[in-house]
Design a protein around this motif. Sequence first.
Motif, short mmCIF file in Angstrom:
data_model
loop_
_atom_site.label_atom_id
_atom_site.label_comp_id
_atom_site.label_asym_id
_atom_site.label_seq_id
_atom_site.Cartn_x
_atom_site.Cartn_y
_atom_site.Cartn_z
N SER A 114 -24.63 -17.92 15.63
CA SER A 114 -24.14 -18.99 14.76
C SER A 114 -22.79 -19.48 15.26
O SER A 114 -22.19 -18.91 16.17
CB SER A 114 -24.01 -18.48 13.32
N SER A 115 -22.30 -20.53 14.63
CA SER A 115 -20.99 -21.08 15.00
C SER A 115 -19.86 -20.14 14.61
O SER A 115 -18.71 -20.33 15.00
CB SER A 115 -20.79 -22.44 14.32
N LEU A 116 -20.18 -19.10 13.83
CA LEU A 116 -19.17 -18.14 13.37
C LEU A 116 -19.05 -16.94 14.30
O LEU A 116 -18.29 -16.02 14.03
CB LEU A 116 -19.53 -17.64 11.96
N SER A 117 -19.81 -16.94 15.39
CA SER A 117 -19.88 -15.74 16.24
C SER A 117 -18.57 -15.42 16.94
O SER A 117 -18.27 -14.26 17.22
CB SER A 117 -20.99 -15.91 17.28
N GLY A 118 -17.78 -16.44 17.26
CA GLY A 118 -16.55 -16.19 18.00
C GLY A 118 -16.85 -15.58 19.35
O GLY A 118 -17.69 -16.07 20.10
N ASN B 212 -21.24 -10.76 19.67
CA ASN B 212 -22.69 -10.86 19.49
C ASN B 212 -23.23 -9.44 19.49
O ASN B 212 -23.35 -8.81 20.55
CB ASN B 212 -23.33 -11.69 20.61
N GLU C 34 -28.06 -12.71 13.19
CA GLU C 34 -27.92 -14.13 12.87
C GLU C 34 -26.52 -14.64 13.19
O GLU C 34 -26.35 -15.72 13.77
CB GLU C 34 -28.23 -14.36 11.39
N LYS C 35 -25.51 -13.86 12.82
CA LYS C 35 -24.12 -14.29 13.06
C LYS C 35 -23.84 -14.46 14.54
O LYS C 35 -23.11 -15.37 14.95
CB LYS C 35 -23.15 -13.27 12.46
N GLU D 236 -20.49 -15.02 25.28
CA GLU D 236 -20.26 -15.91 24.14
C GLU D 236 -19.19 -16.97 24.43
O GLU D 236 -19.33 -18.12 24.03
CB GLU D 236 -19.85 -15.09 22.91
N LYS D 237 -18.12 -16.57 25.10
CA LYS D 237 -17.02 -17.49 25.39
C LYS D 237 -16.61 -17.37 26.86
O LYS D 237 -15.47 -16.99 27.18
CB LYS D 237 -15.81 -17.17 24.49
#
Length: 256
Positions: free
Chosen positions: A152-156, A159, A148-149, A231-232
């Motif tokens: 989410s917006s908390l993943s940074g 993943n 889930e994390k 992710e980024k």
Amino acid sequence: MYILFAFLLIILIGFFLLRKKKNEIESDETNIETYRSLLNDRVDYYQKLNEQEKLRFEKCVLDFLQYVNIEGVGTTITDSDRVLIASSAIITVFGFGDWKYKNLTNVILYPDTFDNDFSFEGENRNILGMVGSGFMNGQMLLARAALEKGFSSLSGKGNTAIHEFVHLLDKSDGATDGIIENLITREYVIPWLKMMHKEMHRIQTGKSDINPYALTSEAEFLAVAAEYFFEKPEQLKHKHPEIYEQLCNLFRQDPA
């Protein structure tokens, strides 16, 4: 008489096969509407695709869920679980066409972190995910909290599920060593290794923003860097252009 009986039998079998196929199509159509809604709500990667790519991604999700069994331990599997697990798998290999994980049969989802004995109760529970080996070969274990994390917006830059699917991809050539030899061309192997060890030294000296867990091994460096890549991607491209370019070549994607 026998000819008539055989003819009627063929018609009857054909009728049931067509009915079964119709039910499967209707089931897929029902599922994809549910899954599409979840993809639009939860998966940033999917949201950035064009319409044609979204359709291909959806098909890949359905295909993955056909050949990989997802089961829960101490929890009930939801459509959201299925979509996030399948998305993690597909994101990793979306550049490879119709890739299938031949080294995966089951994904086992725990409600939270677990320990080396696969218990999710008590102390010393610090495992977020793992790819099984030995008697657990063909299995992947994930903690729902980590799954889930990751979406989410908390993943940074992290993943967990993507991390584990990269390990599976790495393992597909027979060795989990940070070099996916059946996918990377020979000309990229030496530059990749040199760049990897150079960046590991920078992490050791505190000059890199890549998760220090990457220092564990070459395999973990690949998985951690891949998390960052998916992710980024814009941030990785800006701060680590050489790593970004190498991962573009490896995964055959340019997410930034």
